[in-house]
Structures are given as structure tokens and as C-alpha cells.
Motif scaffolding. Structure first.
Motif, mmCIF file in Angstrom:
data_model
loop_
_atom_site.group_PDB
_atom_site.id
_atom_site.type_symbol
_atom_site.label_atom_id
_atom_site.label_comp_id
_atom_site.label_asym_id
_atom_site.label_seq_id
_atom_site.Cartn_x
_atom_site.Cartn_y
_atom_site.Cartn_z
ATOM 1 N N GLN A 46 0.826 -1.214 0.000
ATOM 2 C CA GLN A 46 0.000 0.000 0.000
ATOM 3 C C GLN A 46 0.856 1.259 0.000
ATOM 4 O O GLN A 46 0.613 2.197 -0.759
ATOM 5 C CB GLN A 46 -0.911 0.006 1.227
ATOM 6 C CG GLN A 46 -2.006 -1.033 1.209
ATOM 7 C CD GLN A 46 -2.732 -1.135 2.546
ATOM 8 O OE1 GLN A 46 -2.808 -0.161 3.286
ATOM 9 N NE2 GLN A 46 -3.250 -2.308 2.860
ATOM 10 N N THR A 47 1.870 1.261 0.857
ATOM 11 C CA THR A 47 2.740 2.433 0.977
ATOM 12 C C THR A 47 3.476 2.701 -0.329
ATOM 13 O O THR A 47 3.553 3.840 -0.800
ATOM 14 C CB THR A 47 3.756 2.237 2.121
ATOM 15 O OG1 THR A 47 3.038 2.007 3.338
ATOM 16 C CG2 THR A 47 4.656 3.453 2.277
ATOM 17 N N GLY A 48 4.010 1.639 -0.926
ATOM 18 C CA GLY A 48 4.748 1.792 -2.174
ATOM 19 C C GLY A 48 3.858 2.270 -3.310
ATOM 20 O O GLY A 48 4.234 3.160 -4.083
ATOM 21 N N ALA A 49 2.646 1.694 -3.419
ATOM 22 C CA ALA A 49 1.729 2.073 -4.489
ATOM 23 C C ALA A 49 1.275 3.521 -4.338
ATOM 24 O O ALA A 49 1.212 4.281 -5.317
ATOM 25 C CB ALA A 49 0.516 1.135 -4.489
ATOM 26 N N LYS A 50 0.962 3.909 -3.113
ATOM 27 C CA LYS A 50 0.518 5.281 -2.869
ATOM 28 C C LYS A 50 1.628 6.279 -3.166
ATOM 29 O O LYS A 50 1.398 7.324 -3.781
ATOM 30 C CB LYS A 50 0.048 5.425 -1.421
ATOM 31 C CG LYS A 50 -0.581 6.767 -1.106
ATOM 32 C CD LYS A 50 -1.113 6.806 0.315
ATOM 33 C CE LYS A 50 -1.756 8.158 0.617
ATOM 34 N NZ LYS A 50 -2.277 8.216 2.011
ATOM 35 N N ALA A 51 2.846 5.949 -2.732
ATOM 36 C CA ALA A 51 3.979 6.851 -2.971
ATOM 37 C C ALA A 51 4.233 7.026 -4.463
ATOM 38 O O ALA A 51 4.485 8.142 -4.935
ATOM 39 C CB ALA A 51 5.229 6.304 -2.285
ATOM 40 N N TYR A 52 4.156 5.919 -5.201
ATOM 41 C CA TYR A 52 4.395 6.011 -6.642
ATOM 42 C C TYR A 52 3.323 6.857 -7.323
ATOM 43 O O TYR A 52 3.631 7.759 -8.101
ATOM 44 C CB TYR A 52 4.430 4.620 -7.287
ATOM 45 C CG TYR A 52 4.444 4.728 -8.795
ATOM 46 C CD1 TYR A 52 5.602 5.093 -9.461
ATOM 47 C CD2 TYR A 52 3.273 4.559 -9.538
ATOM 48 C CE1 TYR A 52 5.606 5.258 -10.837
ATOM 49 C CE2 TYR A 52 3.274 4.718 -10.902
ATOM 50 C CZ TYR A 52 4.446 5.066 -11.551
ATOM 51 O OH TYR A 52 4.444 5.253 -12.900
ATOM 52 N N LEU A 53 2.037 6.550 -7.044
ATOM 53 C CA LEU A 53 0.964 7.280 -7.720
ATOM 54 C C LEU A 53 0.984 8.766 -7.364
ATOM 55 O O LEU A 53 0.711 9.618 -8.214
ATOM 56 C CB LEU A 53 -0.391 6.683 -7.360
ATOM 57 C CG LEU A 53 -0.889 5.516 -8.210
ATOM 58 C CD1 LEU A 53 -2.367 5.255 -7.949
ATOM 59 C CD2 LEU A 53 -0.674 5.728 -9.690
#
Length: 683
Positions: A46-53
């Protein structure tokens, strides 16, 4: 049926789709998340996906702001606002869908403890959220803005320019999301596979692999957010193109302009009905369960669109012919689904032939995979050609646009099938990394294998609808020439400028795909080096006494993907300006318009072949690997498996980066050309 009644139906159905999505969100989030280890892994994803988007959307917003100011200055505030609206709604659909996906994955893994039935239901329901948001936000955005423009008493071409701008905003978000997400996810996947499976001989989704979290993040930002933006764009562009064509061809009858909106409204009802039929039967066949929902949606949709045609269109003969055009679009959808399944399913000959070829080495796997990818273009093209001819014979160019609209109207159920894929893929990864029992991984693997096919089906569907929509866009381009320049320009194949335009346009999808493939290769190479570095720098990784630095791989890919997506995403925007300007300098404005028209048609024809070949071939390579991993041709760890992994790493950027991104690219070229016409005519 009056205009007000049609507006009521359209708004009611779009709101229903959004309410349905909200209800599904609440239902999915109520499900248990599993143990602490599972929640820790899910939180990292979740953290990685949110940071990327967040970083991706920040970069896109800068580019978008520049375009918005440009459109406001050179055209009108209505065009600029339309562009902003399309961009915001597209971004919202992808962002919300991704946020649900990264929360549904761990819940699907936990649901697998109760069996295949519960896991399938949860994964599909999470996908349905994204599907209904795409159609609900898309339809409501278009109809509300159209109502506002109408209430202001604006002329037809100001309205059509504003509708084109909505499409342009959605398309810009789509191509960035597709490219950026594709570069991220496939860079991670390729890098993780090459070092993990081949060099270190560790399983897929092994927690010792430093790229494994990045790989799971990529599934969501590429296959969920990226595909949501892609089909949102296709949805909006198709509806807008049909409306614009109707406004130009039937200026005194608004029923024709509202007809595409009504078709999409009742298609939402059909998609919602279909979701209730996705249930596992006694045979425990996942594919049949998913197709049951799709088939029901198609049947209900066919009945509804034919019925509303008789209500919306006053002339009985016209209503009957347009209703048949709408049914043609639904039949094309069904045909594209089954053709794509044949070329990408584990149980069919093309995938098995690639798996068999893997026994004799890496090269034969690649050769057979390329052969399958080329062959996979034939049947879809024949289906598309039949759809074009039948709908044209029924009602001319507007009939083609109606077929495209009814085809894209089913996006709700189709996106649900696609967004189901990354959820099940992540669920398998979480099950592996948190050491859940083997029987749970068997369930998630079975769901994931079908997910590969449904993702390929969605891409085939998007390409087919894009082909029909692009023809409507090209017709709008020719209508715009007549309006803006008050003359009819013939597109004669004996004209050298038309041939030059055709060749230039046909080149663009290849150049664009090259950029995408090269970017994945660069990102994958950096991940290979990073994983190797961590294996050397942190000795305890392989024996499980030390944890890899997952964040380093995520951060590296984020930076690389955002940097690499800019140039190829701008190519379809600047290409029409380049060809128009160059030919105008050499000859005349009329020759420049002819060359630009040729460019649009060349990009459509070439782009369809490139996109189908890449997406079908990539899906076949992926499932050939899974077919071997199921115990065939030596199973996991065999020489055939190693060859299949190589084929899969080639197929990954084919099916998830370059191939799907060609779909929005061919539409952006057409939209950019129409905006160019408006700007040139106003100077």
C-alpha cells in the motif's frame, strides 16, 4: 422520449454505478485482513503504491497545467475546463480503484482459507469497484458538462471542442498512467525474475527477493490504476466521438447526440446485473464463473439497447437499424473476448505450443512466442472488419460509432474482470511471503492464472473498441475540416502527401512501442543490479537471517518510471503538429491537412496490429510459464521452466507496457489533430 427524460435516465444510471461501487467498497473493507505478517506485507505494498501514484500524478499535473493554460489561451475557457474535468475524473477512477485493490489483496489471501468460492467472490467484487467507478464517473462527467454547455446557449462547435477536450484530458492521464505504471511493474517483474528465479533459483514472490514488494506494487499501479485510466479514456473518447459526430451530422435533432449516452446508461444496468451471476459452480471452474457474469451482461445489454433505441430515435426504421448496430458492438465484444482467451488461456493450443517449445531452449521459446503473437492478430482483425462493414451497411459512419459505443458500454463488467487480476496476483504473493499453507497458495495460483487471461481479454477488448472509436474520430476530423475551412478535401491514394502521411502515421506505433520496451529494459536492468547488490551487501538474506531493503527497489523504480514516461507520452501529441507544419512549409495548407489525415489513418491501422500482437503474445508467454509450473514439461526448476521464464520476461513489457499503451496513443493522435484544426482555423 423527451430530452429531460433521457437526461434523467443517464444521470440515474451513472449515480447508481457510483453508489454500487461505494457499497462494494464497504463490503470488501469489512472482510478480515489475516495475521500480522500478512498485514505487514500488505501495508508495504500500500505504501509503495501510494507513494508512486502521488509522485506520478504530481508530474502529470505539471504537464497538464501547461496544456490547460495553452487550451484556455488558444481556444476557450470551456475547452480548458473540459480538459481539466477529463483529467480529474480519469485520475480519480484509477486512484480509488488502486487503493481498493491494495486492500483487497490481503483480504483475498485470508478468504482463501475458507476456500476458492470466498476468495473468488472477494477478488471479483474488488474489481467490480473499479469497473463501476470507470463507467459511473465517465458517464456522469460527460452528461453534466454537456448539460451545462447546453444551458449556456453555446454554438455547436464550441460544444464539440469542449467534448474533445474532455477526451484529451482523459487520454493524457491514460497514456502517462499506462506507460509509467507499465514501466514500473515490468521493470520490477523482469528484474525480480532474472535474478531470483534464474540466477538464485528461488521461487516467485520469495520474501528474500529485494524486488518482490516492488513487483506487487507494480501489479496495482500498472494493471489496476493504469488499466482503469486506459478504459476510462476509451469510454470517454468513444462516447464523445459519437456525440460529436451526431451533433455535426444531425444538428437539428439532439436525440442522436444523447443516444450514445443512453446506450451507455442502460449498459451500466446490464453490467450490474452480470456481477450477481459471478459465482463458482459445482465444477469449480473459475473461468466459467467469470464468463457467466459477462455473458449475462451481454444478453441483458442486447435487449436493453435495442429497446431504448425504439424510445430515443423517433423514426422506427432508423431505430431498428441503430439498435442492430448496437447489437453488432456487443457481438464484437463477445468475439474479441473468446478469441483473446484462445490465444492466452492455459488450456488452449497456442500457450501449450510455447510451453512445448521451451523444452528445446530459450531461443525456441522466443521464436514460438513471436509466431503466436503474430498469428493472434488475424482473428481479431477479421472480427473488427466484420463489425465495421455490418454497422456501416446498417447506418453509415454513425452506425460504426454506435457499435463502438455499445461495445465500450460494457466497460463496467470488463474492467471488473481485469482489476480482479492484480488482486489475485498480490494475494498469491502475500500468501507466499507470509508462509501460509500450500493449499492456500494453490487457490491463489488458480485465481491468478485465470487473471492473466482476463487481463489479456480486457486489453483485446480495449483495442477492438479503440479501432471502432478511432474511425469515428477520423470521421469527425473530416467533418471538422469541412466546418473550419469551408471546403471538402478528398483523400486520394494517388496523392503523395496522403501516402507520406500514411507511412508517417504507421511508423509512430512502432517508434512509441520501442520507447516503452527500451524503458522497461532500462528499469529492469537497474533492478537486476540492485538485487545483486543487496544479495552481496546483506549476506543474511538468502538464509533468512536478514531482511532485504524493499524500499530501495521501490524508490529506484519510481524515479526511473516517472522519468522514462515523459518522452513517449508526448510523442502522439507533437506528431500531428510536426507532420502538419512540415508539409505546409513544403507545399500548402490543403496538402498539410491531407498528410495529417493520412497520419491518423496510418496510426490507427498500424497501431491495432502492434497492440494486439504484443498483448496477446505477452499473455501467451506468461501462461506458458504457468503451464510448466503446474507440473508439465518438467515443472518448476526444469530447463523448460528456465526457458519459459526468459519468454515471460520478454512478454511482460509486450503485454503490460508497450502493447496496451498503443491503445490510448492512437486516440490521442486523432484528438490532438482535431485540437490542432481548431487552433489553426482560429488564427
Amino acid at each position: 422520449m423527451t430530452n429531460n427524460q433521457m437526461f434523467l435516465i443517464i444521470i440515474s444510471c451513472s449515480v447508481l454505478a457510483i453508489v454500487f461501487a461505494i457499497a462494494k467498497i464497504r463490503s470488501v473493507l469489512k472482510k478480515p485482513c489475516g495475521n500480522n505478517a500478512m498485514m505487514e506485507i500488505a501495508e508495504a505494498i500500500q505504501t509503495g503504491a501510494k507513494a508512486y501514484l502521488n509522485k506520478q500524478y504530481k508530474a502529470i499535473s505539471i504537464v497538464g497545467a501547461i496544456f490547460m493554460v495553452f487550451l484556455w489561451f488558444f481556444l476557450s475557457r470551456y475547452v480548458a475546463i473540459g480538459f481539466l474535468l477529463g483529467s480529474l475524473l480519469s485520475g480519480c477512477a484509477g486512484y480509488i480503484g488502486m487503493n481498493v485493490s491494495v486492500r483487497a489483496n490481503v483480504r483475498t489471501a485470508e478468504a482463501a482459507r475458507s476456500g476458492l468460492k470466498d476468495a473468488l467472490a472477494l477478488a471479483f467484487n474488488s474489481g467490480a469497484i473499479t469497473g463501476m467507478l470507470v463507467v459511473g464517473l465517465g458517464l456522469s462527467g460527460i452528461v453534466l458538462y454537456y448539460m451545462i454547455l447546453n444551458s449556456l446557449g453555446l454554438d455547436t462547435h464550441t460544444v464539440t471542442e469542449a467534448l474533445v477536450a474532455i477526451s484529451f484530458g482523459a487520454s493524457l492521464i491514460s497514456i502517462f498512467a499506462r506507460l509509467g505504471g507499465g514501466i514500473f511493474t515490468k521493470g520490477a517483474d523482469v528484474g525480480a525474475d532474472l535474478v531470483g528465479k534464474i540466477e538464485s533459483n528461488i521461487p516467485e514472490d520469495d520474501p528474500r527477493n529485494p524486488a518482490v514488494i516492488a513487483d506487487n506494487v507494480g501489479d496495482n499501479v500498472g494493471d489496476c490504476a493504469g488499466m482503469a485510466a486506459d478504459l476510462f479514456e476509451t469510454y470517454v473518447v468513444t462516447i464523445s466521438a459519437s456525440m460529436i459526430l451526431a451533433l455535426l451530422q444531425y444538428p437539428n435533432n439532439t436525440s442522436y447526440a444523447l443516444y450514445p449516452l443512453v446506450l451507455c446508461a442502460v449498459s451500466i444496468l446490464a453490467s450490474i446485473v452480470g456481477t450477481f451471476f459471478v459465482k463458482l459452480g459445482r465444477s469449480k471452474n473459475i473461468t466459467k464463473a467469470l464468463y457467466k457474469g459477462l455473458n449475462i451482461s451481454c444478453l441483458v445489454c442486447a435487449g436493453l439497447v435495442y429497446w431504448v433505441s425504439t424510445l430515443v430515435i423517433g423514426d422506427a426504421a432508423d431505430a431498428r437499424r441503430l439498435g442492430l448496430c448496437a447489437i453488432v458492438g456487443i457481438l464484437v465484444t463477445s468475439a474479441m473476448v473468446y478469441v483473446t482467451e484462445y490465444y492466452t488461456s492455459l488450456n488452449c493450443k497456442p500457450v501449450k505450443s510455447i510451453a512445448k517449445a521451451s523444452e528445446t531452449g530459450h531461443a525456441t521459446n522466443i521464436i514460438q512466442g513471436l509466431a503466436v503473437s503474430m498469428e493472434a492478430t488475424a482473428l481479431p482483425i477479421i472480427v473488427i472488419c466484420c463489425g465495421i462493414i455490418i454497422s456501416y451497411k446498417l447506418y453509415g459512419v454513425f452506425g460504426i460509432s454506435v457499435a463502438a459505443t455499445s461495445m465500450i458500454g460494457l466497460s463496467g463488467i470488463i474492467v471488473a474482470l481485469d482489476a480482479y487480476g492484480p488482486v489475485t496476483d498480490n494475494a498469491g504473493g502475500i500468501a507466499e511471503m507470509s508462509n501460509l499453507p500450500g493449499e492456500i497458495r494453490e487457490i491463489t495460483d488458480a485465481l491468478d492464472a485465470v487473471g492473466n487471461t482476463t487481463k489479456a481479454i480486457t486489453k483485446g477488448y480495449a483495442i477492438g473498441s479503440a479501432a471502432l472509436a478511432s474511425l469515428a474520430l477520423f470521421s469527425t476530423y473530416t467533418e471538422d475540416i469541412s466546418h473550419y475551412f469551408a471546403k471538402h478535401i478528398p483523400f486520394d491514394l494517388q496523392n503523395p502527401y496522403l501516402v507520406v502521411g500514411l507511412l508517417f502515421g504507421a511508423m509512430l506505433p512502432y517508434l512509441f512501442a520501442s520507447f516503452g520496451m527500451r524503458s522497461v529494459g532500462k528499469a529492469g536492468g537497474q533492478i537486476v543490479e540492485e538485487v545483486r547488490r543487496q544479495f552481496k551487501a546483506i549476506p543474511g538474506i538468502m538464509d533468512g537471517t536478514a531482511k532485504p531493503d524493499y524500499a530501495a527497489a521501490v524508490g529506484l523504480l519510481t524515479k526511473c518510471a516517472i522519468k522514462e514516461m515523459i518522452l513517449p507520452a508526448l510523442l502522439p501529441v507533437v506528431a500531428p503538429v510536426i507532420i502538419y507544419s512540415c508539409i505546409k512549409i513544403v507545399d500548402s495548407q490543403e496538402s498539410a491537412l491531407i498528410a495529417l489525415g493520412g497520419t491518423l489513418m496510418g496510426a490507427i491501422v498500424s497501431g491495432i496490429f502492434v497492440s494486439i500482437s504484443m498483448t496477446a503474445g505477452g499473455g501467451a508467454w506468461d501462461n506458458a510459464k504457468k503451464y510448466i509450473e503446474n507440473g508439465n514439461h518438467g515443472g518448476k526448476g526444469s530447463e523448460a521452466h528456465k526457458s519459459a521464464v526468459t519468454g515471460d520476461t520478454v512478454g511482460d513489457p509486450y503485454k503490460d507496457t508497450a502493447g496496451p499503451a498503443v491503445n490510448p496513443m492512437i486516440k490521442i493522435i486523432n484528438i490532438a489533430a482535431m485540437i490542432l484544426l481548431a487552433i489553426v482555423s482560429s488564427r
